[in-house]
Design an enzyme around this catalytic site. Structure first.
Site, PDB file in Angstrom:
ATOM      1  N   ASP A 147     -24.271  19.911  -7.910  1.00  0.00           N
ATOM      2  CA  ASP A 147     -24.895  19.468  -6.658  1.00  0.00           C
ATOM      3  C   ASP A 147     -26.220  20.191  -6.410  1.00  0.00           C
ATOM      4  O   ASP A 147     -27.040  19.735  -5.609  1.00  0.00           O
ATOM      5  CB  ASP A 147     -23.967  19.808  -5.487  1.00  0.00           C
ATOM      6  N   LYS A 182     -19.160   7.906  -7.479  1.00  0.00           N
ATOM      7  CA  LYS A 182     -19.347   9.008  -8.429  1.00  0.00           C
ATOM      8  C   LYS A 182     -18.309   8.949  -9.542  1.00  0.00           C
ATOM      9  O   LYS A 182     -18.632   9.149 -10.715  1.00  0.00           O
ATOM     10  CB  LYS A 182     -19.284  10.357  -7.688  1.00  0.00           C
ATOM     11  N   GLN A 240     -17.542  17.311  -1.793  1.00  0.00           N
ATOM     12  CA  GLN A 240     -18.277  16.340  -0.989  1.00  0.00           C
ATOM     13  C   GLN A 240     -18.388  16.818   0.466  1.00  0.00           C
ATOM     14  O   GLN A 240     -17.406  17.288   1.049  1.00  0.00           O
ATOM     15  CB  GLN A 240     -17.559  14.973  -1.064  1.00  0.00           C
TER      16      GLN A 240
HETATM   17  N1  LUD Z   1     -22.044  15.895  -0.391  1.00  0.00           N
HETATM   18  C1  LUD Z   1     -23.572  14.192  -1.042  1.00  0.00           C
HETATM   19  N2  LUD Z   1     -22.593  14.161   1.103  1.00  0.00           N
HETATM   20  C2  LUD Z   1     -23.377  13.016   1.531  1.00  0.00           C
HETATM   21  N3  LUD Z   1     -25.400   4.417  -1.333  1.00  0.00           N
HETATM   22  C3  LUD Z   1     -24.009  11.809  -1.350  1.00  0.00           C
HETATM   23  C4  LUD Z   1     -24.679   9.451  -1.020  1.00  0.00           C
HETATM   24  C5  LUD Z   1     -24.429   7.698  -2.668  1.00  0.00           C
HETATM   25  N4  LUD Z   1     -21.609  17.652  -1.844  1.00  0.00           N
HETATM   26  C6  LUD Z   1     -22.248  16.523  -1.573  1.00  0.00           C
HETATM   27  O1  LUD Z   1     -23.397  11.708  -2.418  1.00  0.00           O
HETATM   28  O2  LUD Z   1     -24.639  14.428  -3.092  1.00  0.00           O
HETATM   29  C7  LUD Z   1     -23.815  14.860  -2.262  1.00  0.00           C
HETATM   30  N5  LUD Z   1     -23.118  16.009  -2.486  1.00  0.00           N
HETATM   31  N6  LUD Z   1     -24.171  12.988  -0.714  1.00  0.00           N
HETATM   32  N7  LUD Z   1     -24.590  10.813  -0.636  1.00  0.00           N
HETATM   33  C8  LUD Z   1     -25.087  11.349   0.627  1.00  0.00           C
HETATM   34  C9  LUD Z   1     -24.613  12.772   0.661  1.00  0.00           C
HETATM   35  C10 LUD Z   1     -22.711  14.756  -0.107  1.00  0.00           C
HETATM   36  C11 LUD Z   1     -25.117   8.498  -0.128  1.00  0.00           C
HETATM   37  C12 LUD Z   1     -25.201   7.155  -0.499  1.00  0.00           C
HETATM   38  C13 LUD Z   1     -24.849   6.746  -1.768  1.00  0.00           C
HETATM   39  C14 LUD Z   1     -24.340   9.017  -2.311  1.00  0.00           C
HETATM   40  C15 LUD Z   1     -24.910   5.329  -2.192  1.00  0.00           C
HETATM   41  O3  LUD Z   1     -24.501   4.973  -3.284  1.00  0.00           O
HETATM   42  C16 LUD Z   1     -25.457   3.011  -1.605  1.00  0.00           C
HETATM   43  C17 LUD Z   1     -26.909   2.552  -1.605  1.00  0.00           C
HETATM   44  O4  LUD Z   1     -27.742   3.208  -0.965  1.00  0.00           O
HETATM   45  O5  LUD Z   1     -27.188   1.521  -2.220  1.00  0.00           O
HETATM   46  C18 LUD Z   1     -24.719   2.251  -0.533  1.00  0.00           C
HETATM   47  C19 LUD Z   1     -23.254   2.568  -0.514  1.00  0.00           C
HETATM   48  C20 LUD Z   1     -22.529   1.793   0.599  1.00  0.00           C
HETATM   49  O6  LUD Z   1     -22.154   2.424   1.603  1.00  0.00           O
HETATM   50  O7  LUD Z   1     -22.369   0.598   0.455  1.00  0.00           O
END
Ligand code: LUD
Length: 283
Positions: free
Chosen positions: A121, A54, A98
């Site tokens: 969010d 992010k 987060q």
């Molecule tokens: N909390 C989120 N908790 C978890 N995957 C994310 C997420 C990017 N307050 C709040 O950001 O929006 C949120 N707001 N969340 N999440 C899940 C959830 C939160 C999950 C995966 C990824 C954000 C991401 O970039 C990559 C992909 O799928 O290609 C892989 C990343 C890796 O581990 O290599």
């Protein structure tokens, strides 16, 4: 039939490029630099990765991206004081705490303390309510990103049977409402449902349960669109989704990979929401 892959990484890059372009204009015309502050509490390793993504995206699109990292011994009162200070800071347009949080902190209380104008969010009850009744407001980033992925396939949604597997406040429930808004016939399936029967008749499947390969490839209706929100570690320690990817891809028309599908879109839509928050601010 072999499915086409929905390239979340590429579509996310396109969304970030759109945001970067508009950010340039916002700076030139109104002197506003969007500010995003992400608060991370404790040392959850996945959170560290996601928040890192992010911050990197915020910098790439030209925002002022700040991470506040607090120890896992932080009290709820301390975190609420931090959020209130960010609410009062005019250089901060978007606030994100987060999840998950350490067990001494109630996430609902923290979320409700964020100024709804800065709720990028889309988790605040005001944002959830606006989504529910079809009014403008911040949409939760993961389902918002999924709607963009579906749009990019060009597959019409109106009249389609959609199943959302999982009923969380951050993915399943808002996802169902957004699909309904696009005139899908929506089912929310969960741990007490006959998940197989629901998936077998769905034209659109969104899997958001967090159980490794719970959805079997042979359950997928031929030609269905499959969106996998799962982020699980398999026996080899690799990231894998809630859907048996290989077998599902033999039946689906379109499918998202894990990684490289929904995850990057979650981050890209956060940039979109933060830009919107900045645009709506006085400065
Ligand atoms: N909390 C989120 N908790 C978890 N995957 C994310 C997420 C990017 N307050 C709040 O950001 O929006 C949120 N707001 N969340 N999440 C899940 C959830 C939160 C999950 C995966 C990824 C954000 C991401 O970039 C990559 C992909 O799928 O290609 C892989 C990343 C890796 O581990 O290599």
């Amino acid at each position: 039939m072999a499915a086409q892959i929905i390239d979340g990484k590429a579509i996310a890059a396109k969304v970030r490029a759109e945001v970067a372009e508009e950010t340039k204009r916002l700076k030139a015309e109104r002197g506003i630099t969007p500010g995003l502050t992400v608060v991370r509490v404790g040392d959850d390793p996945a959170s560290k990765t996601y928040v890192g993504g992010k911050k990197k995206a915020a910098e790439e699109v030209g925002f002022n991206g700040v991470e506040i990292h607090l120890p896992d011994t932080t009290t709820e009162a301390e975190l609420l004081a931090r959020v209130q200070a960010l609410n009062a800071d005019p250089s901060v347009h978007g606030i994100l705490v987060q999840l998950p949080l350490p067990k001494q902190i109630h996430p609902d209380v923290v979320i409700a303390t964020i100024d709804p104008k800065k709720d990028v969010d889309g988790f605040h009850p005001v944002s959830a309510g606006n989504l529910f009744i079809g009014r403008p407001g911040f949409r939760p980033c993961t389902p918002y990103g999924i709607m963009r992925l579906l749009q990019e396939t060009g597959v019409p949604l109106s009249g389609k049977r959609a199943v959302v597997v999982g009923r969380s406040n951050i993915v399943g429930k808002p996802m169902a409402i957004m699909l309904l808004q696009q005139n899908c016939t929506v089912t929310i399936a969960h741990s007490k449902s006959d998940v197989r029967a629901e998936v077998e008749r769905a034209d659109i499947v969104v899997a958001a349960v967090g159980v490794l390969e719970l959805i079997k490839g042979e359950w997928i209706k031929p030609g269905a669109v499959v969106i996998d929100v799962g982020m699980n570690r398999n026996a080899e320690g690799k990231l894998a989704g809630d859907v048996e990817f290989k077998a599902a891809a033999e039946r689906a028309s379109w499918i998202t990979p894990v990684p490289g599908g929904v995850g990057p879109m979650t981050i890209a839509m956060l940039m979109k929401n933060t830009l919107e928050a900045a645009k709506q601010s006085a400065r």
